[in-house]
Every structure is written in C-alpha cells, then in structure tokens.
Scaffold this motif. Structure first.
Motif, mmCIF file in Angstrom:
data_model
loop_
_atom_site.group_PDB
_atom_site.id
_atom_site.type_symbol
_atom_site.label_atom_id
_atom_site.label_comp_id
_atom_site.label_asym_id
_atom_site.label_seq_id
_atom_site.Cartn_x
_atom_site.Cartn_y
_atom_site.Cartn_z
ATOM 1 N N SER A 129 0.767 -1.237 -0.036
ATOM 2 C CA SER A 129 -0.005 0.000 0.070
ATOM 3 C C SER A 129 0.802 1.320 -0.009
ATOM 4 N N ALA A 130 2.126 1.235 0.171
ATOM 5 C CA ALA A 130 3.073 2.247 0.296
ATOM 6 C C ALA A 130 3.242 2.939 -1.227
ATOM 7 N N VAL A 131 2.614 2.035 -2.290
ATOM 8 C CA VAL A 131 2.615 2.472 -3.731
ATOM 9 C C VAL A 131 1.857 3.861 -3.632
ATOM 10 N N PHE A 132 0.928 4.166 -2.672
ATOM 11 C CA PHE A 132 0.026 5.256 -2.692
ATOM 12 C C PHE A 132 0.520 6.480 -1.839
ATOM 13 N N ALA A 133 1.965 6.233 -1.410
ATOM 14 C CA ALA A 133 2.371 7.296 -0.549
ATOM 15 C C ALA A 133 2.414 8.579 -1.118
ATOM 16 N N PRO A 134 1.950 9.544 -0.600
ATOM 17 C CA PRO A 134 1.767 10.846 -1.277
ATOM 18 C C PRO A 134 3.162 11.810 -1.507
ATOM 19 N N VAL A 135 4.285 11.032 -2.139
ATOM 20 C CA VAL A 135 5.395 11.667 -2.189
ATOM 21 C C VAL A 135 5.352 12.600 -3.437
ATOM 22 N N LYS A 136 6.160 13.625 -3.207
ATOM 23 C CA LYS A 136 6.116 14.799 -4.326
ATOM 24 C C LYS A 136 7.395 14.442 -5.235
ATOM 25 N N ASP A 137 7.010 14.815 -6.446
ATOM 26 C CA ASP A 137 8.218 14.903 -7.587
ATOM 27 C C ASP A 137 8.593 13.414 -7.319
ATOM 28 N N LEU A 138 7.939 12.504 -7.832
ATOM 29 C CA LEU A 138 8.455 10.893 -7.831
ATOM 30 C C LEU A 138 9.536 10.725 -8.785
ATOM 31 N N GLY A 139 10.724 10.248 -8.454
ATOM 32 C CA GLY A 139 11.947 9.923 -9.358
ATOM 33 C C GLY A 139 11.996 8.498 -9.686
ATOM 34 N N LEU A 140 11.908 7.756 -8.525
ATOM 35 C CA LEU A 140 12.053 6.483 -8.857
ATOM 36 C C LEU A 140 11.214 5.689 -7.852
ATOM 37 N N ILE A 141 10.951 4.378 -8.193
ATOM 38 C CA ILE A 141 10.245 3.479 -7.490
ATOM 39 C C ILE A 141 11.046 2.095 -7.705
ATOM 40 N N VAL A 142 11.304 1.390 -6.490
ATOM 41 C CA VAL A 142 12.021 0.241 -6.803
ATOM 42 C C VAL A 142 10.911 -0.942 -6.193
ATOM 43 N N ALA A 198 8.437 8.570 -13.941
ATOM 44 C CA ALA A 198 9.315 8.116 -12.945
ATOM 45 C C ALA A 198 9.995 6.919 -13.534
ATOM 46 N N VAL A 199 11.014 6.409 -12.739
ATOM 47 C CA VAL A 199 11.767 5.306 -13.279
ATOM 48 C C VAL A 199 11.103 4.332 -12.322
ATOM 49 N N VAL A 200 10.949 3.038 -12.866
ATOM 50 C CA VAL A 200 10.648 1.905 -12.038
ATOM 51 C C VAL A 200 11.593 0.709 -12.160
ATOM 52 N N VAL A 201 12.200 0.150 -11.155
ATOM 53 C CA VAL A 201 13.038 -0.878 -11.316
ATOM 54 C C VAL A 201 12.426 -2.145 -10.506
ATOM 55 N N LEU A 202 12.239 -3.247 -11.107
ATOM 56 C CA LEU A 202 11.711 -4.506 -10.722
ATOM 57 C C LEU A 202 13.088 -5.296 -10.501
ATOM 58 N N GLY A 203 13.130 -5.530 -9.196
ATOM 59 C CA GLY A 203 14.298 -6.694 -8.938
ATOM 60 C C GLY A 203 13.805 -7.802 -8.384
ATOM 61 N N SER A 204 14.559 -8.770 -8.882
ATOM 62 C CA SER A 204 14.332 -10.290 -8.264
ATOM 63 C C SER A 204 15.523 -11.413 -8.848
ATOM 64 N N ALA A 205 15.707 -12.106 -8.033
ATOM 65 C CA ALA A 205 16.420 -13.207 -8.425
ATOM 66 C C ALA A 205 15.769 -14.240 -9.238
ATOM 67 N N THR A 206 14.508 -14.500 -9.178
ATOM 68 C CA THR A 206 13.748 -15.141 -9.871
ATOM 69 C C THR A 206 12.444 -14.488 -10.369
ATOM 70 N N PRO A 207 12.701 -13.517 -11.369
ATOM 71 C CA PRO A 207 11.398 -12.550 -11.770
ATOM 72 C C PRO A 207 10.304 -13.659 -12.288
#
Ligand code: ADP
Ligand code: ZN
Length: 830
Positions: free
Chosen positions: A400-413, A445-454
């Motif tokens: 649910s943090a994906v809804f955090a009211p951050v300003k000027d989003l640059g990056l989501i990991v 913004a830039v989004v980075v999906l990380g995983s050892a097993t996508p």
C-alpha cells in the motif's frame, strides 16, 4: 462509473453558491454519488473527506469532483439529491496524483474507488460521526396534537430527556429517509436543533507537554517547597526541555505542583507536536560504502541516466541472491534525491527484514519514512504526514506504500517483484507491483523491478521490450551458490517399505551439520490447504484433462475435482501410471517435523517458525535472535523462512515435501516452487563456508526442480512459458476470476450457475473462454461456501466487457453483488 473529475480541480468555490459534489464512498459499490452542497463558510476542495448521507447512515466519503451545475450524466433528478454534510478537512488528504492513481486502480481492477482511496490513506484517521438531536424551547412547549405522526413520536421521544439524543436512536420509528425529512421539517419549524460530534478515538498528531526551567527564576528569591525543589533538580539534570511526564516521575510530584510553579514564573510548560518515530530505538551505524563491482556499476549507470532523463522507464533487474541488488537500489535512490526528487521502495514483507529498514535509515536518516501495517496507527499517521509535507522523501513499505503521497517521484524500486504478497488478497484487489508501474508512467518516473527469480510475466515483458533487462549474474565476492541436490523419495519408500517424513540422506546431513557446529534450516512447503492424491511408488499425480493442473481430493465426497473447470473423477484404486496402489497424501505440519527431529537427535537444539510462532512478534524475534546467536542448531519452518534472512552459519537447507507445492491446483505451482528452491539455495552458505540444499521429492524429474537445482532460470522460463502458451494461461491471455460465496450452499451454487448464464450471454461472440462454476480450492472458508468461475480472454477489453455485463445482469436479477467478488489478474486461485 462516474469518474469525471471536474475542471479547475484545485480552485475553491465562491461562497454561498450552491453546487454539487461527487463523492466516492469506501463501500462495496461500483459508483460514485452526487450531493448538493451549499455552505457559506466551507469550500470543498477535491480530495477532502466529507460526511454524506447514504441510505440510513452518515458516512465519510472523498470528494472526487465538484460541479457548479448538475452534470447531465447524473440521471437522477435534482429533487432526489441529498445534501452533503460537513467537510472534514481544510487541506485535501488525497493529492491529485493519488486521486488519479486510485481511479486507475478502481477502473482496472473493478474495485470500488472509495475503498481504494481508503486503502491509500493511513488507517484510523477518520472520526466516527454521531449526530445529536435536541428540543428547542419551542419544541419543548409544543402541544402534542396527535400520537401517531412521526413528528409527535419524535417530540415525545426527545422530551423524555434534557440531553441531546443520538439520532441513531430514532431509526426504529421509520425509515432513515422519512426520519431525515421529518427532522428537516422540524428544524425549519424551530422545534429541534441538530448537532454533530466526532468521536475522539481516531488518529491525529501526538502532542506532548514539555517543561523548561526559566533562567530568571533561579535568581529570584522564591521559597520553594521540597516537591518544587525536586522538580528543579530534575530539570537541571537535562540540558533542554523535559517531557512533563518525565518530570512527574523523576521528581515524584503531581502535575499540580508543576502548574503552580508555572504560575509563579519558575518554569514554562508548552504543548508541542511530537513525532512517533518507528526507529526511535535504532542504533545508528555508519552506512557501508563499497566500491561497486563492474557489473554493479554498469547496471547503476543505466538506471541513473534514466532517472536524470526524467521520463518514464521500466527496468527488470535480474540478479541472483547476494549479487548486490540492494546496494544498487540505495545508490539509485540517492541519485533521485540529488535530482530533487523522491524515491520509493516496495518490499513484500517488512516485518521479516527490520534490518533492512534500519539500513535505509543509516543512509538517508530522517528522510526515510516507513509504511507498514505492523507499525502502530499513530506511527503510520506520522510517517504519512511527513511524506505528505515533503519532510521525508524516501519511502519504504509494503504494497500500500505505492500510494504514499510523495512529491516529485523520481524512482520506484519493487524488490522481490515476483512475490505474490504484492497482490492484495481481499477487496479492494490490486497488485502493488503493477500499480507501481502505472504510477511511474503517470508521474514520469523510473521503476526498477528486482528479483533473483523474476515472475514469468516480468521476464516475458523484458523479452518483448516493455522492460529493459539488467542482470547481475554473480554473487559479490564470487561466492558460490549453494549446491542443490534432489533426494528421490520413491527410493526411500522402496528402501523402507513405508513412507517416512525424513530421508536418510537429510537426517545424516542434519547430524553432520550439527557436528561441525553449523546450522540447518528445514523447510516445509505447504501453501494452500487442499490435499491431492499421489502415488508413493512412482510419484504421479492425477491431472485435469482440460486444464493440466492437479485435481484436488475432496475427502467428504471421495472425489477429485478440478478447481478451474469442475471436471471430476473418482479416486482411482491403482496408479494408472505404474499400476501400484495409490496412497493419499496427508501433509505433515511443522510441529510434527520438530518432534520427529527432537526424537531422532536428542541433543539437537531446534525451534519452529510458523503461523503460530509469528503471531507473537516478540517470540518470533527471540527465535530468530537465538538462531542468529548460535543458541539453536536448527530451525523448522514454512516458506516464510526462505526469505530475506542472512544467517552466515547456515550451511544446510532441507526442503521436506516440495510436492505439496508442485501439485497445488494452480497454474503458477511450478513457478512458485522454482522460486522457492532458488531462494532457499540463496539462504545456504551466505558466509565463508559453502552451503548445501537437499530437496525431498517424489517428482525428481520435474522441470521446476531440475532447473532450480541447476540454478538455470532461462531454461526454466523456456519450459514454463511454453506450458503457459499451450494451455492458455497468462501472460498469453488475460484472466479474471469470480468468487461466489455465502453461507447457504444451494444458494451459492445457484447464484454461480446463474452468473455462468449471464457470462455466456455476454460472450456470444466467443472471444472469451468461461470455465466453471467449480468449488473453489478452499471450498469452505469462515463458514461460507465458495464457488469459482474463470474468464480467459485474448482481449483484455473484451474480458472486462463480459465481466461487467454479467455483473450488471446479476444485479438486475437481484443477486446480491456483495456475494460476488470479481478479481482481475488474480495471482492465486484459492
Ligand atoms: P542482494 O540484494 O542482491 O541479495 P545485497 O545488496 O544484499 O545483495 O549484497 C549482498 C552482500 O554483499 C551484502 O552483504 C552487501 O553488503 C555486500 N555488497 C554489496 N555490494 C558490494 C560491493 N560492491 N563490494 C562489497 N560488498 C558488497
Ligand atoms: Zn479442469
């Protein structure tokens, strides 16, 4: 759905003009509501909370639009409109970005908009509302001309007390609308007064009283009592202001003493807002500062230049466990900050990795806010407020943090992007990972999906160019991955002539590990609760002819059922494959494993981690601490043990009954098993000594196990994607599931059959495939019976049209829509 945002979204209204507000309410309804709004003082802004009457209740809703004239698409005539109540906030709780994002979630996942908004806000911030009614002087002296009219009943009721009466208590006289209308009339006639109060039991800022010693007080000639002297002594021990509570405790005085001292000008008392800090007890350490490896550098460079570009871009970072992904995340976040932007990191489960949040704290200090459900409500509220105010620009949290009211989003990991916990399992359904991608798109913004097993979907997306693929194929320091080996339980069965929980191989390995003063983790893979039938001799299970998933054994009817299409088959008496007797699989519990181990090795210090132990957080942390300190030799647990922990002294991981996961009636069963084994292999041998993984199975040749043991993701992907394509599963089709549930079995079954008819009618062009109804794998849950229907379609648009049309038809034929859950892109079918 009436999802029209008004123009001029942020301007306020001119006073005294009557207008209309569109409100989303946090209830299971698929539309928004419109109300008349007339007020001299308050001016509603988009994104504020507002009280509105809905049926018999007053509820807190969210203003999503306002109009100066009634928009034509609101069919209801003006006269039926109700008046909105008070506006709760002077500043919107929902930013325009969050409104926009929640509206997308609501549209895409067919989830009520108001519920999504509610999920996007910290819990417990809305006060409960009570309306009170009391008689005026005029009302008190009013003659009761009759005894039957509603007015008379209400007057009578109110005259029994001089206190204001809760409006709820009038509800038994007539319907809410009638009561409302009558109260309105009575108010106009001056017979009654209405007031509303908000209960105080909701989350707000925390205030504390601080005491300061006033410097001039010491020079003045004050005669002090001994209690007052103790207060001064206590204050002098501190350099600055002291919380009143602390003073009272230290000086052993009452508040009255300190207040008297304030009056005399000896001390000052001030009320200040204080922050509830989830990290208050964190010991800070200097953040690590490695020189990046060449592989890390090239990955980071790509991400950084995308952040500097300031446009949307999506990456899949495929890196084995221990390859240094986290280090990349941290540096990329720092880059976003240095560009004056905010950064966000989503993790599947924070409770298991408090160490990690601390690590972020070390890097970003006060700039980090943490969003997680295990925090206290006050803490969550404070963290959210700091983000909203722009005081914290780095957010870490669960979905649910994906809804955090951050300003000027640059990056989501999105770390461990394949984890199914990104999917919310009850209404409002949404997937935090996919929402993160949409948010990044919307906010450039830039989004980075990380995983050892996508996940298969993400890897597929990286192959077709939707995501840019980055990889870290090696562990830092060239540490080898643990050696994984399969133990063929069919041989164990043949050797002993009976089933055993532990193979000789695994028992021996546990013993050796203990002798070397190293540690073991024993995993029990038991997702889901259903049982299935397996031949102990050859390992074959019974598959559905249509769906190629394992049939689930229903003990009560002694029949095997496919939970996708409802195909049924009697339990065979001999294995079709090898001709030997079938034996029903009965899953062992972690408790039993623990006992067996204690019996086998009386000196083995062993503890267990499962649902029971984790419900008590202190106990859970104590066990992990003991294990980490070397006070335990072995840990027994479920798959949650596979994640995130770093125990350098663990050199053996045993996986008992991997088959329960493989045979699960779910098309993602193989993928999940592959991920589990790979992750487990990452747990063993984190330190200097090499690790070893033993996997017990009756399916030694299963491709998920073979490829997992060989650490070969690509090979697994190739086989798995072929299976998905051949049997029409995501990502080749869009999937939706309907769950029909309720206490009455025959009603649930009928509703489900009815729904099937509606679906068939909507699907006359046969662009979608409809399966079911079939009993859900969890056929009964919390006293409710559950049936499932699936829609598969090559066209996502058609999928939604069919689903929506069927739901409309169901509503028209008076099926209660509360008993039907529609899930778009379900992650697990249970
Ligand atoms: P992952 O997130 O891929 O599992 P981590 O980022 O946690 O990997 O890194 C694994 C370990 O290696 C951690 O202990 C981390 O501190 C360390 N590490 C990461 N990058 C470097 C580096 N460039 N040099 C030395 N150690 C590193
Ligand atoms: Zn089937």
């Amino acid at each position: 759905m009436n999802n029209h945002l008004g123009t001029a979204a942020s301007t306020t209204l001119k006073p005294s003009s009557s207008c209309y507000v569109e409100v989303a309410v946090p209830l299971h309804v698929s539309k928004t509501f419109i109300y008349r709004f007339s007020s001299e003082e308050a001016t509603p802004q988009i994104g504020v909370r507002i009280l509105v009457p809905l049926g018999r209740k007053l509820v807190t809703g969210y203003v999503v639009a306002f109009y100066e004239a009634l928009p034509p698409h609101f069919a209801s005539s003006e006269s039926e409109l109700k008046d909105a109540g008070n506006v709760i906030d002077s500043v919107p709780v929902c930013t325009s970005q969050i409104l926009d994002l929640t509206r997308w979630v609501s549209d895409y996942y067919a989830s009520p908009w108001g519920e999504v908004i509610k999920a996007a806000l910290p819990p417990g911030i809305s006060p409960a509302i009570h309306e009170f009614v009391s008689l005026t002087e005029e009302g008190r002296t009013q003659e009761h001309t009759d005894e039957v009219s509603l007015t008379a009943k209400i007057l009578n009721h109110l005259s029994t007390t001089s206190q204001p009466t809760r409006r709820d208590s009038l509800s038994h006289f007539a319907s809410m609308t009638q009561v409302s209308r009558t109260l309105h009339e009575m108010e106009n006639e001056g017979l009654i007064e209405r007031t509303q109060t908000q209960s105080n039991s909701f989350v707000k800022t925390k205030q504390m009283r601080f005491v300061r010693l006033l410097p001039e007080s010491l020079t003045r000639d004050n005669k002090l009592t001994s209690a007052q002297e103790r207060v001064i002594a206590s204050l002098k021990r501190q350099v600055q202001k002291v919380p009143l509570q602390v003073v009272l405790k230290e000086a052993q005085v009452s508040a009255a003493t300190v207040i008297t001292m304030e009056k005399k000008g000896i001390v000052s008392i001030n009320t200040e807002v204080v922050r509830r800090d989830p990290f208050y007890d964190a010991q800070s350490q200097a953040p690590s500062n490695y020189t990046l490896t060449a592989a890390q550098s090239s990955v980071l460079t790509e991400i950084e230049s995308a952040i500097q570009n300031g446009t949307y871009s999506a990456f899949l970072l495929h890196g084995v466990t221990g390859s240094g992904k986290t280090e990349i995340y941290i540096r990329a976040m720092r880059t976003a900050l240095s560009q004056g932007k905010s950064a966000m990191m989503l993790v599947p489960e924070i409770a298991l990795t408090p160490v990690f949040s601390r690590r972020l704290r070390e890097h970003f200090g006060e700039n980090v806010a943490i969003f997680h459900s295990s925090l206290k409500r006050g803490e969550r509220f404070d963290e959210w407020s700091r983000v909203k105010a722009g005081e914290a620009r780095v957010v870490i949290g669960t979905r649910s943090a994906v809804f955090a009211p951050v300003k000027d989003l640059g990056l989501i990991v999105v770390d461990e992007e394949h984890e199914s916990s990104y999917r919310q399992q009850d209404s409002p359904y949404y997937n935090g990972r996919d929402t993160a991608i949409v948010r990044a798109q919307k906010e450039s913004a830039v989004v980075v999906l990380g995983s050892a097993t996508p996940s298969l979907e993400s890897f597929h997306n990286s192959k077709n160019g939707k995501y840019r693929y980055l990889s870290l194929p090696e562990r830092i320091g060239g540490r080898p991955m643990a050696d994984a080996a399969i133990v063929d339980m069919r041989n164990v069965f043949a050797r002993h002539g009976k089933q055993g929980v532990f193979s000789d191989e695994l028992l021996e390995a546990i013993k050796e590990t203990q002798d070397r003063k190293e540690q073991s983790i024993i995993l029990l893979n038991r997702r889901g609760y259903s049982s299935f039938v397996l031949c102990r001799s050859c390992g074959e299970t019974v598959q559905c002819k249509n769906c190629d998933v394992t049939l689930t054994y229903h003990r009560s009817e002694r029949v095997m059922i496919c939970h996708y299409c409802n195909y049924r088959e009697a339990v065979p008496s001999v294995c079709r494959h090898c001709g030997k007797d079938y034996i029903h699989y009965v899953g062992e519990g972690t408790e039993q494993l623990e006992e067996l181990l204690k019996k086998a090795f009386p000196t083995l210090r062993v503890a267990r981690i499962d649902k029971d132990t984790t419900s008590n957080r202190r106990r859970f942390e104590k066990i992990l601490q003991d294990f980490s300190d070397g006070d335990l030799d072995a840990l027994v647990g479920t798959q949650m043990l596979a994640k995130g922990h770093d125990f350098p002294n663990v050199t053996l991981v045993g996986v008992v009954s991997v088959d329960a996961g493989l045979a699960l009636a779910d098309f993602r069963a193989s993928e999940r098993t592959f991920q589990l084994i790979t992750q487990v292999a990452g747990r063993a041998g984190r330190g200097d000594r090499p690790g070893r993984v033993l996997i017990q199975t009756y399916h030694p040749n299963h491709y998920a196990l073979r490829h997992a043991c060989a650490q070969d993701y690509e090979a697994f992907y190739e086989e798995e994607i072929r299976y998905r394509q051949n049997h029409s599963y995501p990502p080749f089709i869009a999937l939706a599931s309907f769950l029909v549930h309720g206490p009455d079995l025959s009603k649930v079954r009928n509703d489900a059959l009815e729904l099937r008819k509606h679906l068939d009618l909507a699907n006359q062009d046969r662009t979608s495939r409809i399966l079911g109804p079939a009993p859900a794998p969890l056929a009964r849950l919390k006293g409710e019976h559950r049936f499932q229907l699936l829609i598969k379609s090559r066209s996502r648009r058609r999928l939604r049209e069919v689903a929506d049309a069927a739901l409309r038809a169901a509503a028209e034929s008076r099926t209660n829509l509360r008993s039907i859950n529609l899930e778009i892109d379900p992650v697990s079918l249970m």
